[in-house]
Design a protein around this motif. Structure first.
Motif, mmCIF file in Angstrom:
data_model
loop_
_atom_site.group_PDB
_atom_site.id
_atom_site.type_symbol
_atom_site.label_atom_id
_atom_site.label_comp_id
_atom_site.label_asym_id
_atom_site.label_seq_id
_atom_site.Cartn_x
_atom_site.Cartn_y
_atom_site.Cartn_z
ATOM 1 N N ARG A 195 0.857 -1.199 0.000
ATOM 2 C CA ARG A 195 0.000 0.000 0.000
ATOM 3 C C ARG A 195 0.888 1.242 0.000
ATOM 4 N NH1 ARG A 195 -3.981 -1.237 5.000
ATOM 5 N NH2 ARG A 195 -4.654 -3.279 4.323
ATOM 6 N N GLN A 211 0.821 5.586 -1.288
ATOM 7 C CA GLN A 211 0.217 6.688 -2.025
ATOM 8 C C GLN A 211 1.125 7.900 -1.853
ATOM 9 O OE1 GLN A 211 -3.562 7.965 -0.260
ATOM 10 N NE2 GLN A 211 -3.128 6.650 1.485
ATOM 11 N N PRO A 257 2.803 11.185 -0.614
ATOM 12 C CA PRO A 257 2.637 11.880 0.664
ATOM 13 C C PRO A 257 1.645 13.036 0.546
ATOM 14 C CG PRO A 257 4.962 11.518 0.204
ATOM 15 C CD PRO A 257 4.207 11.093 -1.019
ATOM 16 N N ALA A 258 0.831 13.207 1.583
ATOM 17 C CA ALA A 258 -0.150 14.299 1.648
ATOM 18 C C ALA A 258 -1.008 14.381 0.384
ATOM 19 C CB ALA A 258 0.535 15.634 1.928
ATOM 20 N N MET A 259 -1.324 13.238 -0.159
ATOM 21 C CA MET A 259 -2.208 13.138 -1.329
ATOM 22 C C MET A 259 -1.641 13.912 -2.522
ATOM 23 S SD MET A 259 -5.477 13.755 1.114
ATOM 24 C CE MET A 259 -4.451 14.369 2.437
ATOM 25 N N LEU A 284 -0.132 21.218 1.275
ATOM 26 C CA LEU A 284 -0.015 20.415 2.491
ATOM 27 C C LEU A 284 1.429 19.968 2.704
ATOM 28 C CD1 LEU A 284 -3.256 18.217 2.295
ATOM 29 C CD2 LEU A 284 -2.856 20.254 3.675
ATOM 30 N N LEU A 337 3.256 22.721 4.311
ATOM 31 C CA LEU A 337 2.939 22.822 5.750
ATOM 32 C C LEU A 337 3.684 21.743 6.537
ATOM 33 C CD1 LEU A 337 -0.947 23.412 5.733
ATOM 34 C CD2 LEU A 337 0.849 25.082 6.162
ATOM 35 N N LEU A 338 3.700 20.534 5.987
ATOM 36 C CA LEU A 338 4.398 19.430 6.667
ATOM 37 C C LEU A 338 5.887 19.725 6.772
ATOM 38 C CD1 LEU A 338 2.554 16.379 5.076
ATOM 39 C CD2 LEU A 338 2.586 16.973 7.499
ATOM 40 N N ARG A 375 0.395 15.285 11.886
ATOM 41 C CA ARG A 375 1.261 15.346 10.695
ATOM 42 C C ARG A 375 1.231 14.019 9.933
ATOM 43 N NH1 ARG A 375 6.928 16.580 13.186
ATOM 44 N NH2 ARG A 375 6.217 14.786 14.389
ATOM 45 N N VAL A 383 -1.119 11.700 10.022
ATOM 46 C CA VAL A 383 -2.449 11.454 9.450
ATOM 47 C C VAL A 383 -2.536 12.095 8.068
ATOM 48 C CG1 VAL A 383 -4.924 11.945 9.683
ATOM 49 C CG2 VAL A 383 -3.599 11.222 11.683
ATOM 50 N N VAL A 384 -2.064 13.352 7.976
ATOM 51 C CA VAL A 384 -2.153 14.076 6.702
ATOM 52 C C VAL A 384 -1.127 13.528 5.698
ATOM 53 C CG1 VAL A 384 -1.949 16.328 5.571
ATOM 54 C CG2 VAL A 384 -3.036 16.155 7.822
ATOM 55 N N GLU A 385 0.084 13.302 6.172
ATOM 56 C CA GLU A 385 1.134 12.816 5.263
ATOM 57 C C GLU A 385 0.762 11.459 4.651
ATOM 58 O OE1 GLU A 385 4.948 12.175 7.065
ATOM 59 O OE2 GLU A 385 5.751 11.285 5.229
ATOM 60 N N LYS A 386 0.259 10.547 5.507
ATOM 61 C CA LYS A 386 -0.045 9.187 5.022
ATOM 62 C C LYS A 386 -1.448 9.063 4.434
ATOM 63 C CE LYS A 386 3.874 7.508 6.733
ATOM 64 N NZ LYS A 386 4.038 6.810 7.991
ATOM 65 N N ASN A 387 -2.273 10.088 4.654
ATOM 66 C CA ASN A 387 -3.685 10.024 4.236
ATOM 67 C C ASN A 387 -4.375 8.810 4.867
ATOM 68 O OD1 ASN A 387 -6.056 10.732 2.933
ATOM 69 N ND2 ASN A 387 -5.536 9.661 1.037
ATOM 70 N N ILE A 392 -6.459 18.257 8.521
ATOM 71 C CA ILE A 392 -5.833 19.283 7.665
ATOM 72 C C ILE A 392 -5.970 20.655 8.327
ATOM 73 C CG2 ILE A 392 -6.024 20.483 5.441
ATOM 74 C CD1 ILE A 392 -6.747 17.748 4.194
ATOM 75 N N LEU A 424 -3.556 20.863 11.089
ATOM 76 C CA LEU A 424 -2.191 21.026 10.554
ATOM 77 C C LEU A 424 -1.934 22.499 10.202
ATOM 78 C CD1 LEU A 424 0.208 19.038 9.560
ATOM 79 C CD2 LEU A 424 -0.611 19.664 7.288
ATOM 80 N N ALA A 459 0.858 24.989 11.907
ATOM 81 C CA ALA A 459 1.925 25.583 11.085
ATOM 82 C C ALA A 459 1.964 27.105 11.173
ATOM 83 C CB ALA A 459 1.757 25.141 9.631
#
Lengths: 53, 433
Positions: free
Chosen positions: A34, A36, A38-40, A45, A48-49, B387, B389-393, B425, B428, B432
């Motif tokens: 699995r 995808q 990163p951050a879609m 985003l 920001l990360l 972070r 949660v958003v990075e990995k979706n 999001i 996040l 930031a």
């Protein structure tokens, strides 16, 4: 290349699971990973990360 | 290690250091700081009467009738909409309540003390399955059971816990994960351990020995022929009720989990989630370093199995504070410990392992108190990092009960639900700034 296609295929599929399913249906041994982007793949985003490392 | 990573390690360290012990029971208006006569607490983030879902409105209506503030549905609805009753999240008062989570001023609540880091957390009494206030039902059967819970059950348990000198809830959760529970939707082991711990003290209470008293009675005739036409002791009523309800321990466990989450809140720079909660309309989270700010979005409808006679179109949106269990690394995060839960919420045992494994992707630590025997005693995934949660979706995995969308009906099933990604999001973006 000829050797590759004449030997048993060991496949690792990354990302879209549909490719792995099709190979499985054809009896090919496949391991699905699995993954995808990163951050879609959203640049805002990701920036920001980056700030929150 | 970055300052954020260090802060997150500090937050989960505190989360795991917290030692919640059930120490007492008391009337909400007397023991919860800030609780007052016209204040009704509810699950999830803040919400106004006009936006409340059916089950939450139903529970508020039932609460108003129970408190004697309204004599029927019409009067309760009018009062609810009038502005004379204040509504606030349980979480704003260090309390938690399953499903609608409605806690009224005169209800009795569990009091849990953090014996390691200090402070108190609270939760109301669990009423059992099916047609109950927390799912928005409020007929005479529901109101009478609430009266029995407050006047008899709570009185006996209060005396019993004093005699016991407290009950260590973290120890019960840790043992229950070794007995097939997730400590959220499957509570057969937690409740068995809870009963086993407190039972000797229940039978020793003065209240428990009473057979004649001026308070509502619980009908035990369906428990055994022995009780038919007999006035059982209060202790027998209490123990029979606890045994009949696998969720007996859930509310005290939730208060214990709230204690752990509270310990992790307020760590500067931390991106760890310290509150997840739903009110049946919105899903909300709060984060360790962003104070009391809620990040909210419309809650999703759970996907699960339905009781006979009900279907998915009957389901309300996700509701309840019980997701405090997942917030501290149990519940859906510990599903691999509870493969039998799939009989209740759907899926296969392999799905249970997948769910736990996936949660390691979005958490900061492996829990040093709670572990999973079938995964070589690996600690449960603990401390959700916004972070990651958003990075990995990947959003947190939550096990939940399902309420009927109309008030007055109750629970219709159980399943799994995902929080909306937007709230992570938004968090996040705030982090930031």
């Amino acid at each position: 290349m000829e050797t590759l296609f004449n030997s048993e295929l060991k496949i690792i599929n990354i990302g879209l699971e549909g490719f792995a399913e099709t190979l499985k249906e054809r009896g090919t041994s496949v391991m699905h990973v699995r993954w995808q982007p990163p951050a879609m793949g959203n640049d805002d985003l990701l920036s920001l990360l980056d700030k929150l490392k | 290690m970055s300052k954020i990573d260090q802060a997150n390690q500090e937050a989960v360290k505190k989360m795991m250091m917290s030692r919640p012990v059930w120490v007492d029971i008391g009337k909400a208006s007397e023991v919860i700081p800030g609780m007052k006569d016209n204040l009704f607490l509810h699950a999830g983030p803040p919400i106004t009467w006009d936006r409340m879902s059916g089950p939450l409105k139903g529970a508020i209506i039932g609460g108003l009738i129970y408190e004697g503030k309204a004599k029927d549905t019409a009067e309760a609805e009018k009062l609810g909409a009038s502005g004379d009753i204040e509504f606030a999240p349980c979480h704003h008062y260090n309390a938690v309540g399953p499903m609608a989570g409605v806690t009224t001023p005169s209800q009795q609540v569990f009091i849990v003390e953090d014996k390691e880091l200090g402070g108190y957390t609270y939760s109301n009494m669990n009423e059992g399955y099916g047609k109950v206030l927390r799912y928005g039902a409020y007929d005479d059967e529901v109101i009478n059971r609430l009266k029995w819970l407050d006047e008899v059950y709570a009185s006996v348990l209060k005396e019993a816990v004093h005699l016991a000198g407290g009950v260590d809830m973290k120890s019960i959760i840790a043992q229950a994960l070794h007995m097939g529970d997730d400590a959220h939707n499957r509570n057969r082991a937690t409740t068995s351990l809870f009963i086993r711990t407190i039972a000797p003290f229940i039978v020793e209470t003065q209240w428990g020995k009473k057979t004649d008293y001026d308070a509502p009675r619980l009908d035990l005739s369906n428990v055994s022929e022995y009780f038919k036409g007999k006035k059982a002791s209060a202790a027998a009523e209490v123990l029979a009720f606890m045994h009949s309800n696998d969720l007996t321990s859930l509310n005290a466990i939730m208060a214990a989990c709230k204690s752990m989450a509270l310990a992790a809140h307020g760590v500067e720079h931390s991106t760890v989630v310290t509150t997840m909660a739903r009110n049946g309309t919105d899903f909300g989270i709060r984060v360790s370093s962003t104070g009391d700010k809620w990040f909210t979005a419309p809650a999703n409808v759970p996907d699960g199995l339905y009781f006979s006679g009900f279907k998915s179109s009957d389901a309300n949106r996700d509701i309840g504070d019980s997701v405090i269990t997942e917030t501290v690394g149990v519940g859906g995060f510990a599903m691999a410990a509870a493969p039998a839960i799939v009989n209740f919420i759907g899926g296969s045992p392999a799905d249970a392992f997948d769910a736990t494994n996936e949660m390691y992707e979005i958490t900061v630590a492996e829990n040093n108190n709670f572990n999973i025997p079938a995964m070589d005693f690996k600690g449960t995934p603990t401390g959700i990092d916004v972070r990651k949660v958003v990075e990995k979706n990947i959003v947190p995995r939550i096990n939940t009960g399902i309420a009927h969308k109309e008030p007055g009906i109750g629970q219709v099933g159980a399943g799994i639900v995902k929080p909306p990604m937007e709230i992570f999001i938004d968090a996040l973006k705030e982090l930031a700034k």
